[in-house]
Design a protein around this motif. Structure first.
Motif: not given
Lengths: 337, 338
Positions: A202, A255, A149, B328, B199-200, B229, A231, B215, B213, B197, B195, A233, A221, B217
């Protein structure tokens, strides 16, 4: 097997020379004629070759005339291209220091030159030889971790410009920390994710670290979205203190739907304290990743083991970096070209 | 100050974390819930001689207490906080203050108009490692901050189904990562760009093995960047938080599982969930937080470590992250809005 290390601009050149000089059946020479851009005090050329105890060729002509079976290019990022093209011209296998080039245009030209000449182009990403990465890859490849993920990674080091000034001179390096440190983790993911490719990037950067000393970005980052939705990072910052006893490190958390995995590529170490020097100390006992990489480059991968990154892979990671620079500039996500 | 009488709204996990803190401060606590669970909680404590009772009527409760402590699911915060504020009561409100910055601002404005305190319970500011980090940063030990990283993760909360519904909890960003969003802002200042995202499986179906999860920034007005995170993971995911904060003059990092002070290395069987909870080696951060809030209720009392605005801004940044994750796009937070 005859191997020439071309240019000692990169800090890794000395390490490669040492490793090669200890490998049975390998003859090694170094050549470092272009020292015009070195800072005063940087040990280069014949002095470095003597220090390491390897033969020295004063010009690249002589190095190629010696008839190497393979060359390792350790010039400044912006000077990779002429040396790789020269290797292609001589039909000699080439391992190029990372990142592949300082620009995508150079990287494309290098890949094309080697393809046209039928010469093997490899890129020096040693972390893919880490046993910790092999364990991550095995867990993902077997399906035990489930679908991946998200990944969060950090490749932090101290700013390298004291050893080699050019690392923070954008006309030679192509940039700062973003150029230097995004590609290692981008390469691991290029391998780990198989057919999934980076589609959007990004990035945010600053130069609040060492602001008084260099103009390039020293912190960044980078979020990369892959075609399967994963994704990643990446913290690519030169945020490791320069007076710290270690250079930095590389960590990754993956993950998956069925497992969470963590790796640290450089923490197989005994940690301690050195009273005489008044500082922390460490004794690395893990695998020498550079040595594993050089062996795979010269003799092919071990049975079931990973191979060196090829030029196409190096170009894909360079495209991620180029998109990251465009994103940091615009403040918006950028499609990977 | 007259003896503290706290109206505790809710009797779930966070109420159980706050309750010993209130009792340590000498408070009498009346617990109110809509599902009858207040009686069970009050009975548990009354058995061991504590001044905890169940209240049946919210209006009657609000009329008699010093302050209320809102420990209910997030979607109910706004209505309960506004009622308490209207009754002239100080409010301690579990994070997030509300699901939207707009609601959070409305509650904050109502508190100002009524002349009462509104305390968003961002308890991580009272966790000793984070407090020590902040002290060092405020003292200038790290110089100007450049890049900050925070992780927070554990098993997906299964004890209350509303956590698994993003419409109610706001999801992993709004409910979990808001802790570190607040810490990042506390350390490096206001945030101008976000920004994120996710997921899951965002909307849990209550099958245990579902992971979500995210993330994020964050770009601060100073130019510093923060990576936040968050993970609601598999059932055996051990709860863990980490930070790594780098500035021009140094680096501080921490892993909550690396130096626990005390750990159980065997207990005969592999325990489900966390097993025996490890004893905190310091005062409960919840107690420290509540004491700090109570101190500000005295005339001329000190300002607490977490302000109302801190709670509103944390929601604003988290809301921007949720929006970024959904669309997005990058979300800019205008100066006028901060």
């Amino acid at each position: 097997m005859k191997v020439a290390v071309l240019s000692f601009a990169h800090v890794h050149a000395a390490g490669y020379l040492r490793l090669l000089s200890r490998m049975p059946g390998v003859e090694v020479i170094g050549s470092d004629p272009d020292q015009d851009l070195a800072a005063p005090g940087e040990v280069r050329g014949r002095a470095l070759a003597d220090e390491v105890g390897v033969a020295y060729a004063p010009t690249y002509e002589e190095a190629f005339a010696w008839g190497p079976d393979a060359v390792i290019v350790c010039s400044e990022n912006a000077r990779h291209r002429p040396l790789v093209e020269r290797a292609a011209l001589h039909g000699v296998s080439v391992l190029c220091e990372k990142p592949l080039a300082a620009s995508v245009a150079d990287g494309e030209a290098m890949v094309e030159a080697c393809r046209a000449a039928g010469v093997r182009l490899a890129v020096a990403f040693p972390v893919r030889f880490s046993p910790a990465y092999a364990a991550v890859k095995a867990a993902v490849a077997s399906g035990e971790a489930g679908r991946v993920l998200a990944v969060s990674g950090a490749n932090n080091g101290s700013m390298p410009n004291r050893a080699r000034r050019w690392f923070a001179e954008p006309e030679l390096s192509g940039g700062g920390a973003l150029m230097d440190h995004t590609v290692h983790i981008a390469d691991l993911l290029d391998d780990l994710f198989g057919d999934a490719r980076p589609v959007e990037v990004y990035a945010q950067t600053n130069n609040l670290l060492h602001a008084d000393e260099v103009a390039v970005e020293t912190a960044g980052l980078v979020s990369v979205t892959y075609s399967d939705g994963a994704v990643a990072t990446i913290d690519c910052s030169w945020s490791h203190p320069r007076s710290h006893h270690s250079w930095g490190g590389l960590e990754l958390t993956v993950v998956g739907e069925r497992a969470t995995l963590e790796m640290d590529a450089f923490d197989q170490k005994v940690h301690g304290f050195d009273e005489r020097r008044g500082r922390g100390t460490e004794l690395p006992f893990g695998a020498d990743l550079d040595e594993l990489m050089l062996r795979a480059f010269l003799y092919g991968p071990e049975e079931g083991g990973i191979d060196v990154a090829d030029g196409e892979g190096g170009l894909r990671t360079l495209r991620v970096v180029a998109a990251a620079y465009a994103s940091a500039e615009s403040g918006a996500p950028v499609a990977v070209g | 100050m007259p003896p503290l009488h706290i109206g505790m709204l809710g009797a779930g996990g966070i109420a159980r974390a706050h309750l010993p803190g209130w009792l340590a401060l000498g408070a009498r606590v009346s617990v109110y819930t809509v599902d009858g669970s207040a009686r069970k909680l009050a009975a548990e404590y009354a058995e061991s001689g504590h001044a905890v009772t169940a209240a049946d009527d919210l209006g009657g409760l609000l009329a008699g207490v010093t302050a209320v402590d809102i420990c209910t699911p997030t979607p109910t915060h706004r209505e309960l906080a506004l009622a308490a504020v209207a009754a002239g009561r100080h409010v301690v409100c579990e994070k997030p203050l509300a699901l939207t910055a707009r609601d959070a601002e409305e509650i904050a404005a109502a508190a100002v108009a009524s002349g009462v305190r509104l305390h968003p319970a961002h308890v991580v500011r009272y966790f000793p490692a984070y407090a020590a980090l902040r002290t060092a940063v405020a003292r200038g030990d790290l110089g100007e901050l450049a890049v900050l990283r925070f992780t927070r993760g554990g098993a997906r909360p299964q004890w209350a189904p509303w956590f698994g519904d993003p419409a109610q909890s706001g999801g992993v960003i709004m409910d979990l990562m808001i802790h570190d969003i607040d810490i990042a802002r506390w350390l490096a200042g206001d945030v101008i760009r976000v920004h994120a995202r996710t997921r899951g499986v965002e909307h849990a179906t209550r099958t245990p093995a579902e992971v979500v999860t995210a993330t994020a920034v964050l770009t601060h007005a100073s130019g510093a960047v923060s990576h936040i995170n968050g993970l609601w993971g598999l059932p055996d995911q051990r709860f863990r938080t980490t930070f790594r904060v780098a500035g021009a003059d140094g680096l501080l990092h921490h892993d909550s599982t690396a130096v626990p002070g005390f750990r159980i290395t065997a207990q005969g069987v592999r325990a489900a969930n966390e097993g025996i909870p490890t004893s905190p080696m310091t005062e409960s951060p919840f107690l420290a937080e509540l004491r700090d809030f109570v101190a500000s209720w005295r005339l001329g009392g000190p300002e607490p470590r977490v302000s109302t605005r801190d709670g509103v801004e944390a929601v604003r940044i988290a809301e921007a992250a949720v929006e970024s994750s959904r669309t997005g796009r990058v979300i800019e937070i205008e100066e006028a809005a901060r």
